[in-house]
Design a protein around this motif. Structure first.
Motif, short mmCIF file in Angstrom:
data_model
loop_
_atom_site.label_atom_id
_atom_site.label_comp_id
_atom_site.label_asym_id
_atom_site.label_seq_id
_atom_site.Cartn_x
_atom_site.Cartn_y
_atom_site.Cartn_z
N LEU A 207 38.10 11.36 -5.89
CA LEU A 207 36.95 11.76 -5.58
C LEU A 207 35.69 10.91 -5.51
N VAL A 208 34.89 10.79 -4.58
CA VAL A 208 33.71 10.04 -4.50
C VAL A 208 32.67 11.06 -4.45
N THR A 209 31.57 10.99 -5.46
CA THR A 209 30.62 11.92 -5.68
C THR A 209 29.31 11.36 -5.38
N ASP A 211 25.09 12.62 -3.65
CA ASP A 211 24.38 13.04 -2.42
C ASP A 211 24.02 11.90 -1.26
N GLU A 212 23.64 10.91 -1.85
CA GLU A 212 23.29 9.31 -1.09
C GLU A 212 24.44 8.73 -0.36
N ILE A 213 25.61 9.08 -0.88
CA ILE A 213 26.82 8.47 -0.17
C ILE A 213 27.20 8.87 1.20
N VAL A 214 27.32 7.80 2.26
CA VAL A 214 27.85 8.12 3.60
C VAL A 214 28.94 7.27 3.82
N GLN A 224 20.08 6.41 1.66
CA GLN A 224 21.39 6.36 1.81
C GLN A 224 22.24 4.95 1.44
N ILE A 225 23.29 5.19 0.99
CA ILE A 225 24.41 3.93 0.89
C ILE A 225 25.79 4.25 1.60
N ARG A 226 26.47 3.03 1.71
CA ARG A 226 27.79 3.45 2.20
C ARG A 226 28.70 3.67 0.90
N ASN A 227 29.85 4.27 1.13
CA ASN A 227 30.67 4.36 0.09
C ASN A 227 31.52 3.12 -0.17
N SER A 228 31.26 2.35 -0.98
CA SER A 228 32.02 1.11 -1.48
C SER A 228 32.85 1.56 -2.48
N ASN A 229 32.46 2.38 -3.51
CA ASN A 229 33.60 2.72 -4.55
C ASN A 229 35.07 3.33 -3.88
N GLY A 230 34.70 4.00 -2.91
CA GLY A 230 36.28 4.84 -2.50
C GLY A 230 37.10 3.75 -2.14
N SER A 274 34.12 9.07 -8.97
CA SER A 274 33.25 8.09 -9.13
C SER A 274 31.58 8.69 -8.97
N GLY A 275 30.73 8.29 -9.90
CA GLY A 275 29.66 8.82 -9.86
C GLY A 275 29.30 9.97 -10.79
N GLY A 276 28.01 10.15 -10.88
CA GLY A 276 27.88 11.80 -11.56
C GLY A 276 28.06 11.98 -13.15
N VAL A 277 28.32 10.64 -13.86
CA VAL A 277 28.58 10.97 -15.12
C VAL A 277 27.67 10.38 -16.05
N SER A 278 26.43 10.02 -15.46
CA SER A 278 25.44 9.54 -16.43
C SER A 278 24.44 10.55 -16.82
N ALA A 279 23.32 10.30 -17.12
CA ALA A 279 22.18 11.09 -17.67
C ALA A 279 21.38 11.95 -16.70
N PRO A 323 31.71 5.73 -13.58
CA PRO A 323 30.43 5.45 -13.34
C PRO A 323 30.27 5.23 -11.99
N GLY A 324 29.12 5.46 -11.17
CA GLY A 324 28.99 5.23 -9.69
C GLY A 324 28.63 3.78 -9.41
N ASN A 325 28.06 3.09 -10.45
CA ASN A 325 27.66 1.75 -10.10
C ASN A 325 28.92 0.92 -9.83
N PRO A 326 28.81 0.33 -8.78
CA PRO A 326 29.94 -0.45 -8.31
C PRO A 326 30.76 -1.41 -9.26
P1 AMP Z 1 25.87 7.63 -10.67
O1 AMP Z 1 27.00 7.16 -11.40
O2 AMP Z 1 26.04 8.60 -9.87
O3 AMP Z 1 24.44 7.73 -11.35
O4 AMP Z 1 25.51 6.20 -9.55
C1 AMP Z 1 25.10 4.86 -10.10
C2 AMP Z 1 24.62 4.09 -9.05
O5 AMP Z 1 25.94 3.79 -8.06
C3 AMP Z 1 23.75 4.62 -7.94
O6 AMP Z 1 22.92 3.60 -7.44
C4 AMP Z 1 24.72 5.29 -7.00
O7 AMP Z 1 24.00 5.24 -5.55
C5 AMP Z 1 25.77 4.30 -6.80
N1 AMP Z 1 26.88 4.72 -6.39
C6 AMP Z 1 27.43 6.06 -6.79
N2 AMP Z 1 28.54 6.13 -5.83
C7 AMP Z 1 28.94 5.10 -5.25
C8 AMP Z 1 29.69 4.73 -4.18
N3 AMP Z 1 30.81 5.81 -4.04
N4 AMP Z 1 29.55 3.58 -3.77
C9 AMP Z 1 28.76 2.80 -4.01
N5 AMP Z 1 27.71 3.10 -5.05
C10 AMP Z 1 27.79 4.15 -5.28
#
Ligand code: AMP
Ligand code: MG
Length: 438
Positions: A207-209, A211-214, A224-230, A274-279, A323-326
């Protein structure tokens, strides 16, 4: 206290269940983890095997060279030589054919010259039966083949692989825990194991999480940014032997996250987010996991990049909140998720290939954590060298794609001077550096 990488890995592996074993066709077995012992069903070679195309003979018949000997018969690969080699004669022989009894060496055809003359009579040949018996209905060629000049010295045993010299029947060739690569598949095939027992592939729900991911083929809005983590995490999971269930992308909304993660917990052996686990205020994965009854075993690791990593479990299902950072997502996957997926399948070796290399430029680590630095390894006549890549940090996925290795600096190693040696982990698509500035 925040656990070290080693501590967090040990705690993660302690949660890993072993998946059941299943038989698979050899053609589907690459990358799977063997779960049985594999022994030789017969010696290898199964007969004294010619290693060259040429002529089989008794070395004692060619002690002075050049010498000229008659050709008695021919042995082709797949054919059992029913006749013993007459004293003072040659058998024309092909690579992979059984060396006839009486012969103890093979002279490569390149070391011989064929003279156009008659050889032994067929009658005389038939009178000399081999002690091997009649074979499987294969008939040696009886046509005499003229005279052959042996031009090079002949040592007893040369170019003959004796029966059982590689493996004797019953030898253990592969043991459980071996990841099946091309060489191991060849061994399985050679002993007739067409459906090896391997660990079941872990089902990984991803699951990719955010709001900014397209989606990749959508045009991102200004924020917005593209989903590169998926794609990256799915590829890493598949490379580690898993089957990926795509849970799509969820916004930073508790109800949406809960629905998607609940589905993952129900269907998979491992859930990865992916994402949504920081502070941040909208980092909602942890509270949602807790609400779903997931025990959070690890919520931070002393690693750079990737400190806000979550590892949890509900029953036998493991959960990794990356973490979301790639770069963080890819590095923490390699450190924790990959070993867990391999262990689940029963693998012995859980780590990437590692080596020590000489730093060709300085490295620094002021993070107080174990630092994983994207780097390039290069081989040359002087040895193995590694240099750090220019990177803007854990968001710089393009720098990470230029890396062929990750240099690991422990927390106490705050500075590495050029010339010092550092441990490197080689990345999966390792390409040796050509020396160009990346
Ligand atoms: P987060 O862990 O949600 O705080 O995200 C940390 C950073 O990773 C932010 O700059 C997000 O925009 C980026 N990020 C989160 N998910 C993805 C994703 N699927 N692909 C690329 N970058 C992402
Ligand atoms: Mg986020």
């Amino acid at each position: 206290m925040t656990p070290s990488v080693a501590e967090a890995l040990a705690r993660t592996l302690a949660l890993v269940p072993e998946l059941p074993a299943e038989p698979v066709a050899l053609a589907q077995a690459r990358g799977r983890v063997l779960r049985q012992e594999v022994c030789a069903d017969r010696p290898q070679p199964a007969f004294d095997r010619a290693a060259m195309d040429g002529f089989a003979l008794r070395a004692a018949d060619a002690t002075t060279v050049p010498c000229t000997l008659p050709v008695a018969f021919e042995v082709r690969a797949g054919q059992w030589p029913e006749l013993a080699l007459p004293v003072g004669a040659l058998a024309r022989i092909m690579t992979g054919a059984p060396v006839p009894s009486g012969a103890d060496a093979v002279v490569p055809v390149e070391r011989t010259r064929v003279l156009p003359a008659g050889g032994l009579g067929a009658e005389e040949l038939r009178s000399r039966r081999s002690p091997h018996g009649t074979g499987a209905g294969l008939r040696p060629a009886l046509e005499p083949d003229g005279l052959v000049v042996i031009e090079a010295r002949v040592e007893p045993g040369q170019h003959v692989a004796p029966r059982g010299s590689e493996v004797v029947a019953g030898d253990r060739l592969l043991s459980p825990g071996r990841r099946l690569d091309a060489a191991a598949l060849a061994v399985l095939a050679s002993v007739g194991v067409s459906r090896p027992l391997v660990g079941r592939r872990p089902r990984v729900a991803l699951l990719v999480t955010g709001d900014e991911i397209v989606a990749i083929d959508a045009m991102p809005g200004p924020a917005q940014i593209r989903n590169s983590n998926g794609p990256a995490v799915a590829a890493l999971a598949e490379e580690a032997g898993a089957e990926v269930i795509d849970l799509g992308t969820a916004p930073d909304d508790a109800a949406a996250l809960e629905r998607a993660i609940a589905r993952g917990l129900a269907e998979a052996d491992v859930v990865i987010t992916s994402g949504g686990v920081s502070a941040g205020d909208y980092d909602l994965v942890e509270p949602v996991l807790l609400r779903l009854g997931v025990a959070l075993d690890i919520t931070r690791v002393a690693v750079k990049p990737g400190a806000p990593l979550v590892v949890g479990h509900r029953g036998a299902c493991l959960v990794f909140g990356l973490p979301g950072n790639p770069v963080s997502a890819q590095v923490t996957f390699d450190l924790f998720v990959r070993p867990a997926l391999l262990r689940m399948q029963g693998a012995r070796e859980l780590a990437r290939p590692r080596l020590f290399a000489r730093a060709s430029a300085a490295f620094t680590n002021r993070s107080g954590r174990e630092n994983h630095v994207p780097a390039r390894v290069r081989f040359d006549a002087a040895g193995v060298h590694v240099r750090p890549l220019r990177s803007q940090g854990s968001g710089d996925l393009c720098a990470h794609a230029r890396a062929n290795a990750v240099v690991v600096l422990d927390p106490a190693r705050t500075a590495v001077a050029a010339g010092e040696t550092v441990p490197c982990w080689l990345l999966p698509e390792f390409e040796a550096d050509d020396g160009e500035e990346a």
